[in-house]
Design a protein around this motif. Structure first.
Motif, mmCIF file in Angstrom:
data_model
loop_
_atom_site.group_PDB
_atom_site.id
_atom_site.type_symbol
_atom_site.label_atom_id
_atom_site.label_comp_id
_atom_site.label_asym_id
_atom_site.label_seq_id
_atom_site.Cartn_x
_atom_site.Cartn_y
_atom_site.Cartn_z
ATOM 1 N N SER A 263 -5.242 36.278 7.650
ATOM 2 C CA SER A 263 -5.438 37.508 6.897
ATOM 3 C C SER A 263 -5.319 37.244 5.403
ATOM 4 N N ILE A 264 -5.865 38.175 4.639
ATOM 5 C CA ILE A 264 -5.843 38.086 3.182
ATOM 6 C C ILE A 264 -5.408 39.435 2.636
ATOM 7 N N ILE B 211 -10.634 44.315 -8.019
ATOM 8 C CA ILE B 211 -10.060 44.262 -6.675
ATOM 9 C C ILE B 211 -10.332 42.853 -6.183
ATOM 10 N N ALA B 212 -9.269 42.136 -5.857
ATOM 11 C CA ALA B 212 -9.418 40.721 -5.532
ATOM 12 C C ALA B 212 -8.276 40.257 -4.618
ATOM 13 N N PRO B 213 -8.466 39.098 -3.971
ATOM 14 C CA PRO B 213 -7.382 38.517 -3.175
ATOM 15 C C PRO B 213 -6.193 38.136 -4.053
ATOM 16 N N PHE C 221 -6.688 54.553 -1.854
ATOM 17 C CA PHE C 221 -6.269 53.620 -0.811
ATOM 18 C C PHE C 221 -4.968 54.044 -0.146
ATOM 19 N N LYS C 222 -4.090 54.698 -0.866
ATOM 20 C CA LYS C 222 -2.856 55.200 -0.260
ATOM 21 C C LYS C 222 -3.177 56.279 0.765
ATOM 22 N N LEU D 240 -4.666 46.487 0.598
ATOM 23 C CA LEU D 240 -4.819 46.334 2.037
ATOM 24 C C LEU D 240 -4.716 44.876 2.444
ATOM 25 N N ASN D 241 -4.540 44.704 3.730
ATOM 26 C CA ASN D 241 -4.520 43.383 4.335
ATOM 27 C C ASN D 241 -5.714 43.327 5.275
#
Length: 144
Positions: free
Chosen positions: A114-115, A12-14, A140-141, A34-35
């Motif tokens: 934001s990222i 999980i990363a930007p 996450f959904k 996500l943001n």
């Protein structure tokens, strides 16, 4: 997240990390999770601060530094204190993610930055790793 000791199978990363991995043809699938907003705590005016806490290893600090120059000019003198969120000092404004500030019940100023964070599955993943990846996506959904 590390599923296997020998190689990462899920991360999980930007987005900028995921983009590089895609260019290197290392991942088979990815999905935006996500943001996250970048905020600063304990301030109402960014340009009045002389010392600001940052995590120097996180992309949020780089984006913040660009925002600081855009808002306050190149001549604005500020010191950056390298901190860990867990070592939060009450009197020091700190750059962090909005969810972190809310979890710690801190007042914050939204910086308009934001990222996007993505989950990615590397090639040659095992069946267990693929199922774990799918479970992360489903989780996450359901919360968003």
């Amino acid at each position: 997240m590390l599923i296997s000791i020998s190689k990462p199978s899920i991360i999980i990363a930007p987005y900028y990390v995921i983009k590089t991995l895609k260019e290197w043809d290392l991942i088979v699938h990815n999905e935006k999770l996500l943001n996250e907003q970048i905020v600063i705590t304990k301030t109402k005016n960014l340009c009045e601060e002389r010392v600001i806490g940052i995590n120097p290893y996180d992309i949020s600090s780089k984006l913040f530094q660009k925002k600081l120059i855009a808002e306050c000019g190149k001549d604005h003198k500020v010191e950056f204190a390298q901190i860990k969120i867990k070592e939060y000092k009450d009197n020091l404004p700190i750059v962090m993610y909005k969810s972190e500030a809310e979890k710690l019940s801190l007042q914050y100023l939204n910086l308009g930055l934001s990222i996007d964070f993505y989950v990615s599955l590397f090639k040659n993943a095992t069946d267990v790793e693929i199922q774990t990846y799918e479970n992360i996506r489903k989780f996450f959904k359901n919360i968003i």
